[in-house]
Write a protein that holds these residues in place. Structure first.
Motif, PDB file in Angstrom:
ATOM      1  N   ASP A 136      20.321 -27.829  -3.078  1.00  0.00           N
ATOM      2  CA  ASP A 136      20.764 -29.042  -2.907  1.00  0.00           C
ATOM      3  C   ASP A 136      22.205 -28.969  -3.419  1.00  0.00           C
ATOM      4  O   ASP A 136      22.337 -28.983  -4.798  1.00  0.00           O
ATOM      5  N   VAL A 137      23.234 -29.330  -2.903  1.00  0.00           N
ATOM      6  CA  VAL A 137      24.420 -29.374  -3.463  1.00  0.00           C
ATOM      7  C   VAL A 137      25.260 -30.346  -2.570  1.00  0.00           C
ATOM      8  O   VAL A 137      25.089 -30.496  -1.386  1.00  0.00           O
ATOM      9  N   PRO A 138      26.350 -31.232  -3.459  1.00  0.00           N
ATOM     10  CA  PRO A 138      27.122 -32.234  -2.484  1.00  0.00           C
ATOM     11  C   PRO A 138      27.709 -31.653  -1.514  1.00  0.00           C
ATOM     12  O   PRO A 138      28.379 -30.403  -1.598  1.00  0.00           O
ATOM     13  N   VAL A 139      28.119 -32.221  -0.394  1.00  0.00           N
ATOM     14  CA  VAL A 139      28.671 -31.693   0.881  1.00  0.00           C
ATOM     15  C   VAL A 139      30.055 -31.080   0.464  1.00  0.00           C
ATOM     16  O   VAL A 139      30.677 -30.110   0.806  1.00  0.00           O
ATOM     17  N   GLU A 140      30.829 -31.981  -0.264  1.00  0.00           N
ATOM     18  CA  GLU A 140      32.217 -31.605  -0.498  1.00  0.00           C
ATOM     19  C   GLU A 140      32.342 -30.441  -1.326  1.00  0.00           C
ATOM     20  O   GLU A 140      33.093 -29.480  -1.186  1.00  0.00           O
ATOM     21  N   ILE A 141      31.323 -30.053  -2.444  1.00  0.00           N
ATOM     22  CA  ILE A 141      31.315 -28.774  -3.164  1.00  0.00           C
ATOM     23  C   ILE A 141      30.936 -27.703  -2.299  1.00  0.00           C
ATOM     24  O   ILE A 141      31.660 -26.869  -2.407  1.00  0.00           O
ATOM     25  N   GLY A 142      29.924 -27.766  -1.373  1.00  0.00           N
ATOM     26  CA  GLY A 142      29.489 -26.769  -0.766  1.00  0.00           C
ATOM     27  C   GLY A 142      30.505 -26.226   0.356  1.00  0.00           C
ATOM     28  O   GLY A 142      30.721 -25.123   0.570  1.00  0.00           O
ATOM     29  N   LEU A 143      31.088 -27.315   0.798  1.00  0.00           N
ATOM     30  CA  LEU A 143      32.292 -26.914   1.868  1.00  0.00           C
ATOM     31  C   LEU A 143      33.473 -26.103   1.349  1.00  0.00           C
ATOM     32  O   LEU A 143      34.143 -25.284   1.742  1.00  0.00           O
ATOM     33  N   ALA A 144      33.772 -26.429  -0.044  1.00  0.00           N
ATOM     34  CA  ALA A 144      34.806 -26.048  -0.699  1.00  0.00           C
ATOM     35  C   ALA A 144      34.535 -24.581  -1.141  1.00  0.00           C
ATOM     36  O   ALA A 144      35.420 -23.469  -0.915  1.00  0.00           O
ATOM     37  N   ILE A 183      13.177 -28.912  -5.405  1.00  0.00           N
ATOM     38  CA  ILE A 183      14.544 -28.944  -4.882  1.00  0.00           C
ATOM     39  C   ILE A 183      15.428 -28.623  -6.229  1.00  0.00           C
ATOM     40  O   ILE A 183      15.080 -28.686  -7.364  1.00  0.00           O
ATOM     41  N   ILE A 184      16.388 -27.635  -5.974  1.00  0.00           N
ATOM     42  CA  ILE A 184      17.041 -27.082  -6.959  1.00  0.00           C
ATOM     43  C   ILE A 184      18.456 -27.538  -6.826  1.00  0.00           C
ATOM     44  O   ILE A 184      19.255 -27.325  -5.904  1.00  0.00           O
TER      45      ILE A 184
END
Length: 212
Positions: A136-144, A183-184
């Motif tokens: 699980d990662v915040p969307v903005e971090i994942g997309l970057a 959840i990690i």
């Protein structure tokens, strides 16, 4: 003794590929007979479907077609590889499984949950992972992170709102089945993420051993 199915889930840029390789090495080091696969893909038919589903040149693929294509690939994977492997005692490590359809085609595309559940029972033979690791990662971090991997595919090209819905659907799934999901926090550095994934698998194996 039947094998176990472990699935790795998460949105774009969650670090699944790196964690998958760490898990592969760890399980093989423990002497576990292992099949590693991915969705969509894993079979000749599945890989052909993958190229269609992710091709940016395909343009507007309707949500219903995308859902059915995903389950067509999954039906082949289950029957050709996963079921035979589990029956012979081989463990299966899969980069995504049916939870991805609830998240992407359900949460992201708005396909009804009941429709996905019917396809899960029929096309996927009702098979569920014994353990699901949700990175699980915040969307903005994942997309970057995803942006540095190269040209985005058709799904990676979606807007952030789509991925917000995907993440919410994943977290909702995890809340409904806490005994299966772990959840990690994938916003950590990748070494920490991999270590958390390995610890979750080790804990699962201990529970499996103690239950026998």
């Amino acid at each position: 003794m039947k094998g176990c199915l472990i699935s790795l889930e998460g949105g774009e840029g969650a670090g699944k590929s790196t964690v998958l390789e760490a898990l592969r090495a760890h399980l093989e080091c423990l002497g576990i007979k292992l099949l590693v696969t991915r969705e969509p893909g894993g079979t000749a038919l599945g890989e052909a479907i993958r190229s269609v589903v992710l091709d940016e040149q395909m343009g507007q693929v309707c949500a219903e077609s995308e859902l059915l294509l995903m389950f067509a690939a999954r039906a082949q994977l289950v029957r050709e590889l996963i079921m035979p492997a589990l029956d012979e005692g081989t463990w299966v490590l899969s980069d995504r499984f049916t939870d991805a359809s609830y998240a992407y085609q359900g949460g992201g595309r708005g396909q009804p949950e009941g429709r996905i559940a019917e396809l899960e029972a029929w096309a996927a033979s009702g098979i569920k992972p014994d353990l699901t690791l949700l990175l699980d990662v915040p969307v903005e971090i994942g997309l970057a992170r995803a942006q540095v991997r190269g040209v985005p595919d058709r799904i990676e090209s979606e807007q952030s709102g789509f991925f917000d819905r995907v993440r919410s659907a994943y977290r909702e799934r995890a809340g409904l089945e806490p005994s299966r999901f772990r959840i990690i926090d994938s916003s950590q550095d990748i070494d920490s993420v991999a270590a958390s994934a390995l610890a979750a698998v080790d804990e699962f194996m201990i529970r499996q051993r103690d239950s026998k």
